[in-house]
Design an enzyme around this catalytic site. Structure first.
Site, PDB file in Angstrom:
ATOM      1  N   ASP A  53      28.534  34.468 -28.006  1.00  0.00           N
ATOM      2  CA  ASP A  53      28.894  34.052 -26.658  1.00  0.00           C
ATOM      3  C   ASP A  53      27.750  33.323 -25.964  1.00  0.00           C
ATOM      4  O   ASP A  53      26.597  33.359 -26.423  1.00  0.00           O
ATOM      5  CB  ASP A  53      29.281  35.280 -25.822  1.00  0.00           C
ATOM      6  N   TYR A 111      23.592  43.819 -35.278  1.00  0.00           N
ATOM      7  CA  TYR A 111      23.260  43.325 -33.943  1.00  0.00           C
ATOM      8  C   TYR A 111      22.248  44.260 -33.287  1.00  0.00           C
ATOM      9  O   TYR A 111      22.228  45.467 -33.553  1.00  0.00           O
ATOM     10  CB  TYR A 111      24.495  43.291 -33.050  1.00  0.00           C
TER      11      TYR A 111
END
Length: 246
Positions: A53, A111
């Site tokens: 994003d 992540y």
């Protein structure tokens, strides 16, 4: 036809995300494709392991592209480094089998998310962490992390309203480590839904403050409703660390 795999590092602060958006100059994919197309003299399309994003960073994004050029990979990498903005670095290029696909062949991802857990914000960490000054019960958050690991339907922990595809994922690991004033969350799993890591992090933080309780995790799994989970933390604290392949 050669198939070239790329390992890419980027600071996503100035960009609208990974995915090319029309003629916008503010996407990672668009920037790299522009330089490659000019260098190789033909339209190049790169395929990423997944989207990140706006504002999200990467240490190990993987992408691939196909070309008929016989240019040395070291020369391609040199041109990319010289011509891309300094906040986008192609760290490695390697030739792979023609059938390799960076997205379809990915077996898992790691992540990281960073929380600046101090009363006073940091001038240096503001683009790479989320300032969250609340007192946190780390031990309770670690118990919550154990409940979240395993194979579950994570629809309620995503930004998806509904999906024709399965929203069941295996989350192999969540770790929470104190690194000075930073809290470092690590997530390892076979795949992640849209904004899943950011919502999981927000849920863990709200459990750490007592806004949510441990039992609320099961409520989200059963209801599949986004509203039952915690907040969506901002993108700037999120990093794609690594993509795993066989």
């Amino acid at each position: 036809m050669r198939n070239i795999k790329m390992t890419i590092e980027y600071d996503g602060y100035r960009y609208l995300g990974w995915q090319r958006l029309g003629d916008s100059p503010k996407t990672i994919q668009g920037k790299i494709e522009h330089v490659l197309s000019q260098l190789l003299g033909t339209e190049i399309e790169i395929v990423g392991s997944g989207r990140t994003d706006a504002g999200t960073h990467a240490r190990g994004q993987i992408a691939n592209f196909k070309t008929e050029s016989d240019m040395d990979l070291s020369d391609i990498q040199e041109v990319l480094i010289k011509n891309l903005p300094q906040d986008i670095i192609v760290k490695k290029l390697e030739e792979v089998p023609e059938r390799f696909h960076s997205r379809y062949h990915a077996k898992g991802k790691q992540y990281s998310y960073y929380i600046w857990n101090q009363d006073i914000p940091s001038a240096f960490e503001r683009n790479y962490s989320f300032h969250y000054p609340e007192n946190l019960d780390i031990e309770k958050m670690q118990r919550a992390a154990e409940k979240l690991t395993g194979r579950h339907d994570f629809l309620g922990f995503s930004a998806l309203r509904k999906s024709k595809k399965s929203t069941v994922r295996t989350l192999e690991k969540i770790s929470i480590e104190q690194e000075g004033d930073l809290l470092h969350f690590t997530f390892v799993g076979e795949g992640f839904l849209h904004k899943m890591v950011r919502i999981l992090t927000g849920t863990l933080l709200e459990i750490g403050t007592g806004t949510l309780e441990l039992d609320d995790i099961e409520v989200v799994f059963k209801s599949g409703k986004r509203r039952d989970a915690g907040m969506t933390v901002p993108a700037q604290g999120l990093f794609l660390d690594e993509v795993y392949y066989d």
